[in-house]
Design an enzyme around this catalytic site. Structure first.
Site, mmCIF file in Angstrom:
data_model
loop_
_atom_site.group_PDB
_atom_site.id
_atom_site.type_symbol
_atom_site.label_atom_id
_atom_site.label_comp_id
_atom_site.label_asym_id
_atom_site.label_seq_id
_atom_site.Cartn_x
_atom_site.Cartn_y
_atom_site.Cartn_z
ATOM 1 N N ASP A 7 -23.023 13.798 43.888
ATOM 2 C CA ASP A 7 -21.792 14.308 43.274
ATOM 3 C C ASP A 7 -21.601 13.580 41.939
ATOM 4 O O ASP A 7 -21.629 12.351 41.888
ATOM 5 C CB ASP A 7 -20.615 14.028 44.214
ATOM 6 C CG ASP A 7 -19.337 14.707 43.764
ATOM 7 O OD1 ASP A 7 -18.687 15.345 44.597
ATOM 8 O OD2 ASP A 7 -18.970 14.584 42.580
ATOM 9 N N ASP A 102 -20.877 20.460 40.419
ATOM 10 C CA ASP A 102 -21.337 19.068 40.240
ATOM 11 C C ASP A 102 -21.771 18.402 41.531
ATOM 12 O O ASP A 102 -21.850 17.182 41.606
ATOM 13 C CB ASP A 102 -20.236 18.236 39.554
ATOM 14 C CG ASP A 102 -19.230 17.649 40.532
ATOM 15 O OD1 ASP A 102 -18.909 18.323 41.535
ATOM 16 O OD2 ASP A 102 -18.783 16.513 40.307
ATOM 17 N N GLU A 103 -22.088 19.201 42.539
ATOM 18 C CA GLU A 103 -22.302 18.621 43.860
ATOM 19 C C GLU A 103 -23.380 19.384 44.625
ATOM 20 O O GLU A 103 -23.396 20.616 44.589
ATOM 21 C CB GLU A 103 -20.964 18.727 44.598
ATOM 22 C CG GLU A 103 -20.936 18.095 45.936
ATOM 23 C CD GLU A 103 -19.614 18.398 46.666
ATOM 24 O OE1 GLU A 103 -18.621 18.819 46.030
ATOM 25 O OE2 GLU A 103 -19.610 18.238 47.891
HETATM 26 P P1 TTP Z 1 -15.019 16.754 41.775
HETATM 27 O O1 TTP Z 1 -16.433 16.343 42.078
HETATM 28 O O2 TTP Z 1 -14.094 16.947 42.905
HETATM 29 O O3 TTP Z 1 -14.349 15.666 40.821
HETATM 30 P P2 TTP Z 1 -14.953 14.834 39.639
HETATM 31 O O4 TTP Z 1 -16.424 15.038 39.493
HETATM 32 O O5 TTP Z 1 -14.165 15.103 38.404
HETATM 33 O O6 TTP Z 1 -14.640 13.348 40.068
HETATM 34 P P3 TTP Z 1 -15.345 12.472 41.219
HETATM 35 O O7 TTP Z 1 -15.949 11.321 40.500
HETATM 36 O O8 TTP Z 1 -14.248 12.081 42.124
HETATM 37 O O9 TTP Z 1 -16.370 13.340 41.874
HETATM 38 O O10 TTP Z 1 -15.027 18.077 40.923
HETATM 39 C C1 TTP Z 1 -16.024 18.382 39.969
HETATM 40 C C2 TTP Z 1 -15.423 19.089 38.768
HETATM 41 O O11 TTP Z 1 -14.770 20.281 39.182
HETATM 42 C C3 TTP Z 1 -14.374 18.267 38.043
HETATM 43 O O12 TTP Z 1 -14.938 17.404 37.069
HETATM 44 C C4 TTP Z 1 -13.484 19.320 37.454
HETATM 45 C C5 TTP Z 1 -13.581 20.487 38.414
HETATM 46 N N1 TTP Z 1 -12.379 20.556 39.249
HETATM 47 C C6 TTP Z 1 -11.310 21.347 38.837
HETATM 48 O O13 TTP Z 1 -11.394 22.014 37.803
HETATM 49 N N2 TTP Z 1 -10.182 21.381 39.606
HETATM 50 C C7 TTP Z 1 -10.043 20.658 40.758
HETATM 51 O O14 TTP Z 1 -8.990 20.702 41.417
HETATM 52 C C8 TTP Z 1 -11.149 19.836 41.184
HETATM 53 C C9 TTP Z 1 -11.061 19.022 42.438
HETATM 54 C C10 TTP Z 1 -12.289 19.822 40.399
HETATM 55 MG MG MG Z 2 -17.682 14.952 41.159
#
Ligand code: TTP
Ligand code: MG
Length: 389
Positions: A7, A102-103
């Protein structure tokens, strides 16, 4: 099974900090503006210290973090970075399940030995993602998907964690953790459980399953009970629940070393995919080929269409471009499988940044699309005639 979960860290915000060095180390908040209605997509870890998080109204985020740098999302850029990340991931296993932009889950059971073990594979994957995108990610490795995802959260951001693999150790590891850590225990379920005294995974492990069934219903109770012990038998599947790509593969009956023949088969796969794809009104932005050789090395190569496309001519042009780069004339290869697919769908009305491209290209695409749709109908007309006579 050996499963890896990866992720990206603060994904959209990290891309912005990468591209704007002056924002590094600062609270960057991606989403709506501070005075607009709308929410935060994500924010940098510096902004999280102020209590800002995804889905929070941007005005609230501004109140909590007035010095925040508010940035509008650049989805096109994030998508391209994501494609690059997935290109890297596919070098570590042919079995990659995309969960979101992103995962991903990777089944590395069959490939881990090629990298000298879990530790080395994980380190190399993280290093490669960083060297090719300039971004950090967090990785978890475990005997199943549930535990690998828990693993990747342990040392976030920029972390790497290998979970225990033995049944007893897994149970012990989970025992003290909050119930919310496992799949199926969202905020609401956590409240119901907590009201009955079940707060940790250990509490659930010791619960009477019949009692949990009465409390939550059979399906939920059984699944949560199994998860509290770290049990999860779901497979990494390249196919997403929702259709996100259309693809076809061809396996050769004998290893194929004739470049021209392989090219012809690729062209046929393109037509098959094209026809299937056009059953619904949509266009695709990404074109992908897959090749597997006689030693089971699988590679995928993908390319973004200059404009979202749905016609065979564009698909063919791009597929052959990828193919020719991968298998140059005169080069010796023994292929076991060739595949073609399209993904990243947009609706027909969704013209992405059309002004960036010469209108001639758009016109040409329109012609190609019309021709494709005529050709699609042709064999069907013939079939109908046959069935009448
Ligand atoms: P996530 O992997 O949930 O968050 P992140 O990568 O920003 O942070 P983390 O380090 O905790 O993993 O989500 C990936 C992307 O998806 C995030 O950068 C932006 C988008 N996203 C949204 O647009 N709205 C949301 O509510 C969430 C959870 C994510
Ligand atoms: Mg992320």
């Amino acid at each position: 099974m050996i499963i890896l979960h990866v992720d990206m860290d603060a994904f959209f915000a990290s891309v912005e900090q990468r591209d704007h060095p002056e924002w590094r180390g600062k609270p960057v908040i991606v989403g709506s503006g501070p005075n607009e209605r709308g929410v935060v997509s994500t924010c940098s870890y510096e902004a999280r210290k102020f209590g800002v998080h995804s889905a929070m109204p941007s005005r609230t985020a501004f109140a909590k973090c007035p010095e925040g740098i508010f940035v509008k999302p650049r989805m096109g850029v994030y998508k391209e970075v994501s494609d690059k990340v997935f290109e890297v991931l596919e070098r570590f296993s042919p079995e990659v399940q995309k969960v979101s932009i992103d995962e991903a889950f990777l089944d590395i059971t069959g490939t881990v030995h090629l990298f000298g073990g879990m530790q080395k594979l994980g380190e190399k994957l993280r290093a490669d993602v960083f060297s090719e995108t300039g971004l950090t990610c967090s990785v978890g490795i475990a005997p199943n998907k549930l535990l690998s995802k828990i693993g990747s959260e342990q040392k976030k951001p920029n972390g790497f964690y290998i979970m225990p693999f033995e049944k007893k150790e897994i149970q012990e590891w989970l025992e003290s953790k909050k119930a919310g850590i496992i799949w199926g225990v969202g905020k609401k379920t956590a409240e119901i459980l907590s009201a009955k005294g079940f707060r940790t995974c250990g509490d659930i492990q010791r619960a009477d399953l019949r009692f949990l069934i009465k409390l939550l219903g059979e399906a939920a109770a059984k699944s949560i009970y199994a998860h509290s012990f770290g049990i999860d038998n779901t497979r990494v599947s390249a196919e997403d629940a929702e259709e996100k790509s259309v693809s076809r593969e061809y396996t050769f009956s004998e290893d194929e070393n004739n470049r021209e023949e392989t090219r012809k088969i690729l062209i046929e796969l393109v037509s098959e995919v094209g026809r299937k794809f056009r059953e619904e009104p949509r266009r695709a932005k990404t074109i992908k080929i897959k090749m597997r050789d006689n030693e089971f090395n699988t590679i995928t190569r993908q390319i973004r269409a200059p404009l979202p496309a749905c016609d065979d001519m564009t698909f063919r042009h791009l597929a052959l471009k990828l193919f020719d780069e991968e298998w140059k004339e005169g080069q010796v290869k023994f292929l076991r499988l060739i595949g073609f697919g399209v993904s990243d769908f947009t609706s027909l009305n969704d013209k992405e940044e059309p002004s960036l491209f010469p209108s001639e290209l758009a016109l040409q695409m329109e012609k190609r699309e019309k021709l494709s749709s005529v050709l699609d109908k042709l064999p069907r007309l013939l079939n109908n005639e046959n069935s009448v006579s």
